[in-house]
Design an enzyme around this catalytic site. Structure first.
Site: not given
Length: 714
Positions: A83, A219, A645
């Protein structure tokens, strides 16, 4: 003003102390190092951060200003979240080469895809500069004067502190302006896409599973840093070569067990751990519901079109994900703050704080703070709400209005600074115009406009709306704007911006999108923004004084960490399950079986590639299985937030074991209040990443670049 130096990291205010924390890596020696050792860490603080020798910090760059990444090979191979690289993956995708759907794997250096404007930034050195920044501010009473002197001092430090010619200096504030640190950094500007799994792996579960556990998402994405022949930062060039890092992370194949030590290293964006109870109440009861309400109607319209049209799905995938991410986060944040009784707990902390002031004879110095907060936030609320509605509606969710707002700013630039500034700003807008319209659908945006503006008109405080916008028929307004505005197409936008400033604005005054944006913006600038900024500045000054008071009333047994501010931090904890509600307990690790249990053929969120199904059926897991099962994700007690992230999850000996990508929904309130019983971060097990690269993508050449280790088998 009393200067509070870095030693304040070793003290805190007892009623604020909780498990968790986001610690400055250059200041880990002492209490933090002892705590990490007690949790099982076998490294030293210098293994994590060292200026003179290579250390973990040299393998963990800031990714493109918003995420974290880590170097995992001696050839500059970079790992981050799918992402985090989503926008770049989308930009390389088309109907003919749909890398979002099919994935992408470069077979060699020449196939790796450049990404203009993408950067990664390494920290070279961190230094305390509090005394220099606050010089000559002690006797100033005006907040505006203080900030002006601080700004001047920071500029002097940035310009005059030692660095190499290819490096940059940055100064960042900590503890609400009670401490300042200088960061010497290196920014690399040639970052190329190496590999990405399809979204059915990298985004598996999509919005339904976002922020929740159990999770089964791969991810991750791979990039590579390129440098010039001297291994220094350089703009993109075919002559650049893969970067040779000062340090890269070995990768452990031994996996994780409950209570294993975990260290997450990264760049957390923003937290507000020390907000007073009245501020949290306003966020929970007023601001978050406004944000959620507007984004909910916008997302519903976008989703409807994305599900029906593959081309729209490609165009809106990245934009939708960006808006949906915080929409769902705010919902979970509100639920978590209510469930954990955070407001009542903060009120009790404030009662304890008042007692501590009396015990330390500081009531006269700081006793005014809590009543001042109550008054300030009461006055701030209508302006804060108006600011929220304007920014969400005009600047974030309706694309045409955002473009029109930029043209309103263009007019303001011309009026304030003249023709040359107008020309420079116009050229920047024209450069972005084509790329914007490449991923824009007026048909989708019109439906978003209708739904968002209906909420905006109904919920915005009436005193902050233009007279001609009250009782307006939103659907008729949308018909007029999207039928007649030149700003809905790239070609017509270019035409309307041709000519002298006088001619440009003469044409714009006839454009319905521009005229609406201008009328809304004028009221916002006249009635909302000045008071909002004035009150926000006053609250910031109160918060800084409150933070100083917390630090002065703390005891040696307590732990106070600075709020996240986008700088490099260490957070440590353990692999740990949790119980979110009565009779429910979650294990800390998920497996590929869970992917197959969620599998829905052809579904937007839960489809599974055929090859992955075959690998599962044949149990073809290679060296990455654990007792015949393939781990996918795991959770821990690390205190993380947005910006973490892509952060590496590192074991007790400095090896990569996972990739941070999310938090559990029940614990998203950790930005405001960290509850160790339910706050968990979510990570991709590095063995799942290796499995996808090796067995799914057949990209064994990438595996060969890495250093795979077995630390538990020594």
């Amino acid at each position: 003003m009393k200067l509070i130096r870095y030693c304040i990291l070793l003290i805190s205010f007892s009623s604020f102390a909780q498990q968790g924390g986001m610690w400055i890596p250059s200041l880990l020696e002492g209490l933090n190092e002892s705590e990490m050792t007690s949790l099982g860490m076998k490294m030293s603080a210098k293994d994590i951060y060292d200026v003179n020798q290579s250390s973990l910090k040299d393998a963990v760059p800031h990714f493109n200003g918003g995420c974290t990444s880590e170097v995992i090979s001696p050839n500059g191979l970079l790992l981050t979240n799918h992402h985090c690289g989503y926008g770049a993956i989308q930009s390389h995708s088309s109907l003919e080469n749909d890398y979002l759907t099919d994935g992408f794997w470069a077979k060699n250096y020449t196939e790796e895809l450049p990404n203009p404007e993408m950067t990664v930034t390494f920290i070279v050195k961190i230094e305390d500069v509090t005394a220099q920044v606050l010089k000559n501010t002690q006797k100033l009473s005006s907040e505006e004067e203080k900030q002006a002197v601080i700004k001047k001092n920071i500029s002097h430090i940035v310009e005059n502190s030692p660095k190499e010619s290819w490096q940059n200096n940055r100064v960042r504030t900590f503890y609400e302006g009670n401490q300042y640190m200088l960061f010497v950094v290196e920014t690399f500007k040639d970052v190329r896409l190496v590999g990405t799994p399809p979204s059915s792996i990298g985004k598996f579960g999509s919005d339904t599973d976002n922020w929740v556990w159990p999770r089964h998402t791969g991810d991750f994405a791979l990039f590579r840093i390129y440098a010039d022949k001297n291994n220094r930062p350089a703009e993109y060039s075919e002559n650049n070569v893969p970067y040779t890092p000062k340090h890269f992370l070995p990768i452990s194949l031994d996996g994780v067990e409950e209570d294993d030590f975990t260290l997450v290293f990264g760049y957390p964006g923003t937290t507000d751990e020390y907000l007073p109870a009245v501020a949290v109440e306003q966020r929970v009861n007023v601001i978050n519901p406004a944000r959620i309400g507007l984004r909910e109607v916008a997302l519903k319209e976008q989703d409807k079109f994305m599900r029906a049209d593959k081309e729209i799905k490609i165009k809106y995938a990245s934009k939708y994900a960006r808006i949906a991410n915080y929409y769902k986060k705010w919902i979970g944040e509100n639920q978590g703050l209510k469930k954990s009784n955070a407001i009542a707990i903060k009120k009790q902390q404030e009662a304890d704080f008042t007692k501590a002031l009396a015990q330390k004879n500081l009531s006269q110095t700081y006793g005014h703070l809590l009543p001042a907060f109550e008054k300030a936030y009461q006055e701030f609320e209508p302006y804060n709400l108006a600011y929220t509605y304007f920014s969400e509606a005009i600047l974030r969710n309706i694309e045409l209005m955002r473009n029109a707002f930029q043209l309103v700013q263009l007019e303001q630039v011309y009026q304030a600074k003249g023709k040359q500034s107008f020309t420079d700003r116009k050229e920047n807008l024209l450069e972005r115009n084509a790329s914007f319209h490449k991923d824009y659908s007026p048909h989708v945006d019109k439906e978003v406009f209708i739904k968002v503006m209906q909420v905006f008109a109904a919920e915005m405080p009436a005193e902050f709306l233009p007279e001609n916008f009250k009782n307006v028929n939103i659907e008729k307004l949308a018909d007029d704007i999207y039928s007649n505005s030149a700003l809905t197409t790239s070609e017509n936008t270019q035409k309307i911006l041709k000519g002298s400033p006088k001619n440009v604005f003469k044409k714009l005054e006839k454009d319905p999108a521009f005229t609406l944006a201008k009328s809304l913006t004028q009221v916002f600038y006249q009635k909302v923004l000045p008071t909002y900024q004035e009150q926000e500045l006053a609250i910031t000054a109160l918060q800084r004084e409150y933070m100083r008071a917390i630090l002065e009333t703390s005891t040696k047994e307590d732990r106070i960490f600075p709020d996240a501010n986008g700088t490099l931090r260490v957070t440590y904890g353990k692999v740990k399950g949790y119980s979110p509600s009565d009779a429910v307990h979650y294990q800390p690790v998920t497996y590929l079986e869970g992917v197959m249990e969620k599998y829905i053929p052809g579904d937007y969120e839960f489809d599974v590639p055929e090859k992955l199904i075959d690998l599962y059926k044949n149990k073809d897991y290679g060296a990455y299985a654990e007792n015949g099962k393939l781990p996918v994700n795991f959770i821990g007690t690390n205190h993380t937030t947005g910006g973490n992230s892509g952060s590496p999850t590192i074991d007790a000996e400095g090896n990569l074991i996972g990739l941070n990508f999310d938090r559990v929904w029940e614990g998203t309130m950790s930005d405001i209040y960290y509850d160790p019983s339910i706050c968990r971060n979510i990570m991709v097990d590095v063995r799942y990443i290796l499995f996808i690269i090796d067995k799914y993508a057949n990209a064994q050449h990438l595996i060969k670049e890495m250093k795979l280790v077995h630390p538990k088998k020594k």
